[in-house]
Design an enzyme around this catalytic site. Sequence first.
Site, short mmCIF file in Angstrom:
data_model
loop_
_atom_site.label_atom_id
_atom_site.label_comp_id
_atom_site.label_asym_id
_atom_site.label_seq_id
_atom_site.Cartn_x
_atom_site.Cartn_y
_atom_site.Cartn_z
N TRP A 106 0.83 -1.21 0.00
CA TRP A 106 0.00 0.00 0.00
C TRP A 106 0.86 1.25 0.00
CZ3 TRP A 106 -4.22 -1.38 -1.96
CH2 TRP A 106 -4.81 -2.60 -1.62
N ASP A 113 -1.90 6.59 6.41
CA ASP A 113 -2.92 5.64 5.95
C ASP A 113 -3.15 4.65 7.10
OD1 ASP A 113 -4.37 3.57 4.83
OD2 ASP A 113 -2.99 3.17 3.18
N LYS A 117 -11.87 -2.37 6.47
CA LYS A 117 -11.03 -3.26 7.27
C LYS A 117 -11.53 -3.26 8.73
CE LYS A 117 -8.50 -3.73 3.54
NZ LYS A 117 -7.60 -2.72 3.12
C1 LIG Z 1 -6.98 -2.17 1.80
C2 LIG Z 1 -5.99 -1.07 1.98
C3 LIG Z 1 -5.91 0.00 1.07
C4 LIG Z 1 -6.78 0.10 -0.15
O1 LIG Z 1 -8.05 0.43 0.20
P1 LIG Z 1 -9.22 0.67 -0.88
O2 LIG Z 1 -10.29 1.26 -0.03
O3 LIG Z 1 -9.55 -0.66 -1.45
O4 LIG Z 1 -8.70 1.60 -1.92
C5 LIG Z 1 -4.99 1.01 1.34
N1 LIG Z 1 -4.20 0.96 2.42
C6 LIG Z 1 -4.24 -0.05 3.30
C7 LIG Z 1 -3.34 -0.05 4.50
C8 LIG Z 1 -5.14 -1.10 3.11
O5 LIG Z 1 -5.20 -2.12 3.99
#
Ligand SMILES: *Cc1c(COP(=O)(O)O)cnc(C)c1O
Length: 358
Positions: free
Chosen positions: A103, A170, A194
Amino acid sequence: MTNGKKIHNFSAGPSILSDYAIEKSSADLKSFSDTGLSVLEISHRSKQFVQVADEATQLVKKLLNLTDDYDVLFLQGGASTQFFQIPHNFLKTKAVYLNTGTWSKKAIKEAKGYGEIDVCASSEDGNFNYIPGNYTISSDADYFHCTSNNTIFGTQIKEFPDSDIPMICDMSSDIFSRPIDVTKFDIIYAGAQKNMGPAGVTLVVIKKEMYNKLADRHIPSMVNYKTHADADSMFNTPPVFPILVSKYNMEWVLNNGGLEGMEKRNNEKASLLYDAIDASPYFKGTAREDSRSHMNACFVFKPEHEGLSSKFDEACKEAGLSGLKGHRSVGGYRASLYNALSIESVQALVDVINKFNG
Ligand SMILES: *Cc1c(COP(=O)(O)O)cnc(C)c1O
């Protein structure tokens, strides 16, 4: 639940939600508030839905202890949209990125289209099995970006660095899993699917000061954070149902001890599982011990025991354990231990691991 048999849901995302959130939102699908209609059938500007959005905002503020220096936004496009929205708004010349996994790499790739990217440290040399330490964040950049929890590789930042420049994180896969000092951060973002709610909404917490730091380029209204802040996330139609479900899930977090309560639960679950992996002669964890994630535990068979994997898979299936397949870039198994997963589910997995010990 299927056929009365309990399914233990270890899915990495979209992932387990509290029963409370599922039940409350199911009822609202049929008849919402005093409308006599489904929540899917009414205006996002109705007073009933505006109240949901307000409550969701207040819950984020309460859980994260936010002061009025921050705005809470509910956006679309997933965390992946944030990978370009952030540099589009704020990258003038240079930004610093910590590279801790898939990511982070995707965020770096998008940002490169807007300016110079200084990768201050990377754990790619170890297939991202650790969080780098001892790096410096140069102060002549527009911002620093990091990923708090690496969903795919099962590593997690335990202590955030100090930074003289705006810090952006993030937190898609560990938001609301532990108390954090939000004052360190200028932007926090998280795809909800998540640990916060269902797919379809992205939480952005942004320090209002950031609106004064916009890059000098055309910023389309939908891409500009200020647009959404000024309109209380209702510049256009927001993702109403994901916001509703997230609201209920946050209520559940609050009613179960808030972030301190979640941290305690999550620590217990993670210790239970990692102890079993470490005690097993058959398995090993893939992440370095000091970097292990409390949200996603990755483990593999030791090479000499790989032949046993179909037997283990069968035993997991028998025990109702679902979603344990590791990401293809790590292989093996990944048990996601998000807030809503109970310790009983972790115990069910540990029982299968221990049974292998004979
Ligand atoms: C799943 C994830 C993403 C991507 O998320 P989307 O909502 O599918 O774009 C980005 N960063 C992390 C840490 C993730 O676990």
